[in-house]
Design an enzyme around this catalytic site. Structure first.
Site, mmCIF file in Angstrom:
data_model
loop_
_atom_site.group_PDB
_atom_site.id
_atom_site.type_symbol
_atom_site.label_atom_id
_atom_site.label_comp_id
_atom_site.label_asym_id
_atom_site.label_seq_id
_atom_site.Cartn_x
_atom_site.Cartn_y
_atom_site.Cartn_z
ATOM 1 N N THR A 146 0.849 -1.186 0.000
ATOM 2 C CA THR A 146 0.000 0.000 0.000
ATOM 3 C C THR A 146 0.884 1.235 0.000
ATOM 4 O OG1 THR A 146 -1.772 1.177 1.180
ATOM 5 C CG2 THR A 146 -0.192 -0.035 2.533
ATOM 6 N N HIS A 187 2.722 -11.532 14.318
ATOM 7 C CA HIS A 187 3.791 -12.021 15.199
ATOM 8 C C HIS A 187 3.557 -13.456 15.657
ATOM 9 C CE1 HIS A 187 7.354 -11.550 17.392
ATOM 10 N NE2 HIS A 187 6.933 -10.910 18.470
#
Length: 416
Positions: free
Chosen positions: A334, A387
């Site tokens: 993006t 994560h």
């Protein structure tokens, strides 16, 4: 008569909202004519007639939610063909109002408004009731054009446009002002299905992933020099501009090959590592952000990537993307820099586990060889990652690899 039904859309889309009727009751229709537009979570879909005839009856009004396979209108012949008894029966079934909404006090709304009993309310479509409720319009005051007296959303809109008192609740305070806002003006805008979906998915991404973001900066001098020298030649030879996105797409693919967990997704207790590279490119449109996908980006040349991105962006802004062009990306890029963003944290696009955020190129003093300070065109990069399966070391290394490839773009050509 023949029912016009909501067509099969895609595996993940089961319903939509009627955004606009192209044809009205009584209009002649030819086979293949678009009769209505359906807004889904991802794209707008045109619903076409499967045969010629006359649109006899509209069963679902604009603003109503409909499911795949549900009938939205009846199509017949102009001279009055023999009717399908089942379709006629469905069309003639009375439309009843839902049970009255719960009240805070018996027979009254907050603020002292006495709510009419269901028996006193006119027959109205769900969309009409929603319009009236949001604007504080008494449905008993709305004139219905339906011969049977059913109030439609269009009737409510016409009433709101004509009546100077529309927007005020009968016998109560103005409903266009939230509680406690007094007489200060506000505007209420119904969220589109796509905007609601974007909001839901962003919230899900924050709640269902262990998202972290790491940052770095990249010196854009080498890429900008290549573009300065080769931009016109590139356009003349390939009939497309040489932008920054092809460099970053190639760099991302190179980094994904080095750190494959960024090109994966979580399936229950398993990690699905994808051996192909379908890169989503975020595009801003009037109706919100969409992410069309550049398929097999690892196999494409710079000109092919630029052409694919330009074509997808154009179709995104014109609202003509297909569902296939929006599904199945493995990683997203993006670019907030086109709007002047200097620094931001991109949000993951599940089930993907990584997204790269590009930002505005800004000249800054940097220390180069021999401790000299030079002014260089610099860009901050942000990598958000899940994560749960990606450790900080791997995420940082991935971003460093992107930086290295962009700062030395010859590697992009040598690595293929």
């Amino acid at each position: 008569m023949m029912e016009i039904k909501v067509p099969e859309l895609a595996e993940s889309i089961t319903e939509g909202t009627i955004s606009r009727w192209v044809k009205r009751a009584g209009d002649p229709v030819r086979e293949g004519d678009v009769v209505a537009e359906l807004e889904t979570d991802k794209v707008n879909v045109e619903i076409s007639a499967e045969q010629s005839g006359v649109l006899k009856k509209i069963l679902k009004e604009e603003g109503e939610t409909v499911r795949v396979g549900e009938a939205i209108a009846l199509l017949g012949e102009a001279d009055g063909e023999a009717a399908d008894p089942e379709a006629e029966k469905k069309a003639e079934e009375p439309i009843s109002d839902p049970p009255p909404e719960p009240r805070e006090a018996e027979g009254a709304e907050p603020g002292g408004d006495v709510r009419p009993s269901p028996a006193e309310l006119p027959v109205a479509t769900p969309a009409a009731r929603k319009w009236a409720r949001e604007r504080g319009i008494d449905l008993r005051q709305v004139s219905a054009r339906d011969p049977r007296g059913r109030v439609t959303a269009e009737d409510v809109r016409d009433h709101a446009a004509e009546a100077p008192s529309a927007g005020k609740a009968p016998g109560g305070p103005e409903r266009d002002h939230p509680s406690g806002e007094g007489e200060r003006p506000v505007e209420r805008i119904r969220m589109s299905r796509r905007r609601l979906t974007i909001a839901r998915r962003l919230l899900e991404a924050k709640q269902s992933t262990a998202m972290l973001t790491t940052f770095n900066e990249v010196d854009m001098s080498a890429v900008m020099e290549i573009r300065r020298r080769r931009k016109e030649w590139f356009r003349e030879r390939h009939e497309v501009g040489l932008g920054f996105m092809s460099f970053f797409t190639k760099a991302v693919v190179g980094a994904l090959k080095a750190f494959p967990l960024l090109n994966a997704e979580i399936w229950g207790e398993e990690i699905l590592i994808k051996k192909y590279y379908d890169i989503g490119i975020a595009v801003s449109t009037d109706q919100g952000l969409v992410v069309p996908v550049v398929r097999n980006a690892d196999r494409l040349s710079f000109p092919e990537i630029e052409r694919r991105i330009a074509a997808l962006a154009e179709r995104a802004r014109s609202g003509s993307l297909t569902l296939e062009e929006l599904q199945g990306g493995t990683f997203t890029i993006t670019n907030g820099g086109v709007f002047g963003s200097l620094y931001s944290t991109p949000i993951l696009n599940p089930p993907q586990v990584g997204i790269l955020g590009m930002h505005k190129i800004q000249k800054r003093p940097v220390v180069v060889e021999d401790d000299r300070v030079e002014v260089r065109p610099m860009m901050y990069l942000a990598l958000s990652y899940d994560h749960r399966i990606i450790d900080g070391k791997e995420a940082v290394s991935f971003l460093v690899r992107v930086k290295e490839l962009v700062e030395d773009p010859e590697q992009l050509l040598l690595e293929g």
